[in-house]
Scaffold this motif. Structure first.
Motif, PDB file in Angstrom:
ATOM      1  N   THR A  14      66.353  -2.755 -67.246  1.00 61.70           N
ATOM      2  CA  THR A  14      67.159  -1.592 -67.603  1.00 61.70           C
ATOM      3  C   THR A  14      66.466  -0.707 -68.624  1.00 61.70           C
ATOM      4  O   THR A  14      65.610  -1.154 -69.384  1.00 61.70           O
ATOM      5  N   ALA A  15      66.865   0.550 -68.611  1.00 62.41           N
ATOM      6  CA  ALA A  15      66.453   1.517 -69.619  1.00 62.41           C
ATOM      7  C   ALA A  15      67.718   1.961 -70.341  1.00 62.41           C
ATOM      8  O   ALA A  15      68.533   2.693 -69.784  1.00 62.41           O
ATOM      9  N   ASP A  16      67.923   1.439 -71.552  1.00 61.59           N
ATOM     10  CA  ASP A  16      69.117   1.770 -72.329  1.00 61.59           C
ATOM     11  C   ASP A  16      70.396   1.540 -71.521  1.00 61.59           C
ATOM     12  O   ASP A  16      71.317   2.355 -71.528  1.00 61.59           O
ATOM     13  N   GLY A  17      70.432   0.436 -70.799  1.00 64.46           N
ATOM     14  CA  GLY A  17      71.624   0.071 -70.043  1.00 64.46           C
ATOM     15  C   GLY A  17      71.658   0.582 -68.615  1.00 64.46           C
ATOM     16  O   GLY A  17      72.544   0.199 -67.848  1.00 64.46           O
ATOM     17  N   MET A  18      70.731   1.427 -68.222  1.00 65.55           N
ATOM     18  CA  MET A  18      70.667   1.943 -66.856  1.00 65.55           C
ATOM     19  C   MET A  18      69.640   1.145 -66.062  1.00 65.55           C
ATOM     20  O   MET A  18      68.458   1.131 -66.408  1.00 65.55           O
ATOM     21  N   PRO A  19      70.048   0.469 -64.979  1.00 64.87           N
ATOM     22  CA  PRO A  19      69.079  -0.283 -64.175  1.00 64.87           C
ATOM     23  C   PRO A  19      67.949   0.606 -63.673  1.00 64.87           C
ATOM     24  O   PRO A  19      68.180   1.703 -63.157  1.00 64.87           O
ATOM     25  N   LEU A  20      66.714   0.126 -63.818  1.00 64.60           N
ATOM     26  CA  LEU A  20      65.538   0.906 -63.451  1.00 64.60           C
ATOM     27  C   LEU A  20      65.333   1.001 -61.940  1.00 64.60           C
ATOM     28  O   LEU A  20      64.505   1.784 -61.489  1.00 64.60           O
ATOM     29  N   LEU A  21      66.052   0.217 -61.168  1.00 59.93           N
ATOM     30  CA  LEU A  21      66.042   0.371 -59.713  1.00 59.93           C
ATOM     31  C   LEU A  21      67.472   0.535 -59.246  1.00 59.93           C
ATOM     32  O   LEU A  21      68.338  -0.292 -59.561  1.00 59.93           O
ATOM     33  N   GLY A  22      67.728   1.612 -58.533  1.00 56.26           N
ATOM     34  CA  GLY A  22      69.062   1.869 -58.004  1.00 56.26           C
ATOM     35  C   GLY A  22      68.994   2.196 -56.530  1.00 56.26           C
ATOM     36  O   GLY A  22      67.929   2.163 -55.904  1.00 56.26           O
ATOM     37  N   LEU A  23      70.143   2.528 -55.981  1.00 53.92           N
ATOM     38  CA  LEU A  23      70.246   2.898 -54.572  1.00 53.92           C
ATOM     39  C   LEU A  23      70.675   4.352 -54.472  1.00 53.92           C
ATOM     40  O   LEU A  23      71.735   4.730 -54.966  1.00 53.92           O
ATOM     41  N   GLY A  24      69.841   5.175 -53.853  1.00 54.04           N
ATOM     42  CA  GLY A  24      70.196   6.561 -53.597  1.00 54.04           C
ATOM     43  C   GLY A  24      70.977   6.688 -52.308  1.00 54.04           C
ATOM     44  O   GLY A  24      70.820   5.877 -51.387  1.00 54.04           O
ATOM     45  N   THR A  25      71.806   7.716 -52.206  1.00 59.24           N
ATOM     46  CA  THR A  25      72.669   7.865 -51.030  1.00 59.24           C
ATOM     47  C   THR A  25      72.569   9.242 -50.389  1.00 59.24           C
ATOM     48  O   THR A  25      73.391   9.597 -49.546  1.00 59.24           O
ATOM     49  N   TRP A  26      71.572  10.025 -50.786  1.00 65.02           N
ATOM     50  CA  TRP A  26      71.393  11.342 -50.178  1.00 65.02           C
ATOM     51  C   TRP A  26      71.199  11.187 -48.672  1.00 65.02           C
ATOM     52  O   TRP A  26      70.421  10.362 -48.205  1.00 65.02           O
ATOM     53  N   GLU A  27      71.952  11.970 -47.893  1.00 68.20           N
ATOM     54  CA  GLU A  27      71.919  11.986 -46.429  1.00 68.20           C
ATOM     55  C   GLU A  27      72.435  10.694 -45.805  1.00 68.20           C
ATOM     56  O   GLU A  27      72.285  10.489 -44.607  1.00 68.20           O
ATOM     57  N   ASN A  28      73.054   9.824 -46.586  1.00 63.69           N
ATOM     58  CA  ASN A  28      73.732   8.659 -46.030  1.00 63.69           C
ATOM     59  C   ASN A  28      75.179   9.080 -45.788  1.00 63.69           C
ATOM     60  O   ASN A  28      76.082   8.778 -46.569  1.00 63.69           O
ATOM     61  N   ASP A  29      75.372   9.840 -44.696  1.00 61.91           N
ATOM     62  CA  ASP A  29      76.657  10.515 -44.497  1.00 61.91           C
ATOM     63  C   ASP A  29      77.505   9.932 -43.371  1.00 61.91           C
ATOM     64  O   ASP A  29      78.519  10.514 -42.987  1.00 61.91           O
ATOM     65  N   ASN A  30      77.111   8.776 -42.825  1.00 61.53           N
ATOM     66  CA  ASN A  30      77.977   8.060 -41.893  1.00 61.53           C
ATOM     67  C   ASN A  30      78.878   7.156 -42.729  1.00 61.53           C
ATOM     68  O   ASN A  30      78.397   6.224 -43.379  1.00 61.53           O
ATOM     69  N   PRO A  31      80.200   7.422 -42.759  1.00 64.55           N
ATOM     70  CA  PRO A  31      81.076   6.720 -43.711  1.00 64.55           C
ATOM     71  C   PRO A  31      80.999   5.203 -43.652  1.00 64.55           C
ATOM     72  O   PRO A  31      80.857   4.550 -44.700  1.00 64.55           O
ATOM     73  N   SER A  32      81.097   4.622 -42.455  1.00 64.28           N
ATOM     74  CA  SER A  32      81.096   3.161 -42.375  1.00 64.28           C
ATOM     75  C   SER A  32      79.734   2.595 -42.739  1.00 64.28           C
ATOM     76  O   SER A  32      79.638   1.566 -43.428  1.00 64.28           O
ATOM     77  N   GLU A  33      78.674   3.262 -42.305  1.00 66.78           N
ATOM     78  CA  GLU A  33      77.328   2.804 -42.636  1.00 66.78           C
ATOM     79  C   GLU A  33      77.074   2.915 -44.131  1.00 66.78           C
ATOM     80  O   GLU A  33      76.494   2.015 -44.748  1.00 66.78           O
ATOM     81  N   CYS A  34      77.524   4.014 -44.726  1.00 65.12           N
ATOM     82  CA  CYS A  34      77.339   4.214 -46.161  1.00 65.12           C
ATOM     83  C   CYS A  34      78.077   3.139 -46.954  1.00 65.12           C
ATOM     84  O   CYS A  34      77.521   2.531 -47.874  1.00 65.12           O
ATOM     85  N   ALA A  35      79.333   2.894 -46.612  1.00 64.98           N
ATOM     86  CA  ALA A  35      80.119   1.886 -47.323  1.00 64.98           C
ATOM     87  C   ALA A  35      79.473   0.510 -47.208  1.00 64.98           C
ATOM     88  O   ALA A  35      79.382  -0.237 -48.192  1.00 64.98           O
ATOM     89  N   ASN A  36      78.988   0.173 -46.014  1.00 63.87           N
ATOM     90  CA  ASN A  36      78.355  -1.125 -45.814  1.00 63.87           C
ATOM     91  C   ASN A  36      77.043  -1.224 -46.590  1.00 63.87           C
ATOM     92  O   ASN A  36      76.705  -2.289 -47.130  1.00 63.87           O
ATOM     93  N   THR A  37      76.310  -0.117 -46.661  1.00 68.42           N
ATOM     94  CA  THR A  37      75.064  -0.099 -47.428  1.00 68.42           C
ATOM     95  C   THR A  37      75.331  -0.384 -48.903  1.00 68.42           C
ATOM     96  O   THR A  37      74.612  -1.172 -49.531  1.00 68.42           O
ATOM     97  N   ILE A  38      76.356   0.256 -49.450  1.00 69.41           N
ATOM     98  CA  ILE A  38      76.704   0.046 -50.859  1.00 69.41           C
ATOM     99  C   ILE A  38      77.086  -1.411 -51.100  1.00 69.41           C
ATOM    100  O   ILE A  38      76.620  -2.051 -52.058  1.00 69.41           O
ATOM    101  N   LYS A  39      77.928  -1.944 -50.245  1.00 68.04           N
ATOM    102  CA  LYS A  39      78.362  -3.336 -50.390  1.00 68.04           C
ATOM    103  C   LYS A  39      77.171  -4.288 -50.302  1.00 68.04           C
ATOM    104  O   LYS A  39      77.024  -5.196 -51.132  1.00 68.04           O
TER     105      LYS A  39
END
Length: 277
Positions: A14-39
């Protein structure tokens, strides 16, 4: 800049509490696919999730957050206010809608997406200050701000600017902007950290990847992490999400970092007509 924790495959540094690796979601616009990706990402170990009003997927991201077997207090959720919602009242109302879509009471990091259109440093940051005071945003950030805009933001904001989210990768290292933000203790978050796939076609990166028997994506992400830069690569599907995650176990040598730093090819992937550069 704050000290970084050592990498491990189970917890992102982390950098001051922010994880240095995250998941971006730009153009992940299929609702079910996006939700499953996050999970999937959250249950794999990711804790930093990045979205934005303009992505049109905050609701799906919220569904994934709710479905994941991970406590909310362990997550670091970030979203961004779009350029036509940066007036005082619009910042407040649009952020409230974002929170409702995400299904959370507070966003960990709230960005100004671009310093254009309805952006007014005084009014925009006055609204962000109120959101922090009201407990609806924990920290505020900026995105796509060049050095002079960073300076104006620092001058006008009533709360610290925590991070500047910009395009950074081996083909666009942004050294001047990195140095400027570092001088002001502003963290950097790299979007398009894989240059939208271009890192797979860079011989220097491929050679290093072959030496480590890993993907070019892991090399680019390790390069960013070892420079103290947070990366939020988009990924869809378990294998892609996992490949990015395992970059946390990779350590590049100083010679390898220097080899990447010496790449002369330049490629800016995101360059809209309203960009401030």
């Amino acid at each position: 800049m704050m000290a970084r924790q050592s990498p491990t495959s189970s917890v992102a540094p982390t950098a001051d509490g922010m994880p240095l690796l995250g998941l971006g979601t730009w153009e992940n616009d299929n609702p079910s696919e996006c939700a499953n990706t996050i999970k999937t990402a959250l249950e794999m170990g990711y804790r930093h999730i990045d979205t934005a009003q303009v992505y049109g997927n905050e609701g799906a991201v919220g569904q994934g957050i709710a479905a994941a077997d991970v406590p909310r207090e362990e997550m670091f959720i970030a979203t961004k206010v779009w350029i036509d919602k940066l007036g005082y009242e619009d910042v407040l109302t649009s952020t409230q809608r974002s929170l409702e879509k995400l299904g959370i009471d507070t966003v960990d990091l709230l960005y100004v997406h671009w310093p254009v259109d309805t952006y007014n440093p005084v009014e925009t940051f006055r609204a962000l200050h109120k959101l922090v005071s009201d407990g609806k945003a924990d920290r505020i950030g900026i995105s796509n701000f060049e050095p002079n805009q960073v300076d104006t933001a620092i001058e006008k904001a009533n709360v610290p600017i925590f991070a500047n989210q910009i395009e950074i990768h081996p083909l666009l290292p942004q050294q001047e902007l990195r140095d400027h933000c570092s001088k002001h203790d502003i963290e950097l978050v790299a979007y398009s950290p894989l240059a939208r796939g271009a890192v797979f076609d860079v011989p220097e990166i491929t050679a290093i990847a072959n030496n480590h028997d890993v993907s070019e994506a892991q090399i680019a992400l390790a390069w960013l992490r070892q420079k103290g830069i947070t990366a939020i690569p988009k990924a869809v599907g378990h294998d892609h999400i996992h490949d990015n995650w395992t970059s946390l176990d990779l350590e590049l040598t100083p010679a390898e970092i220097e080899q990447i730093d010496s790449i002369e090819r330049t490629n800016r992937c995101v360059d809209p007509r309203f960009a401030p550069w």
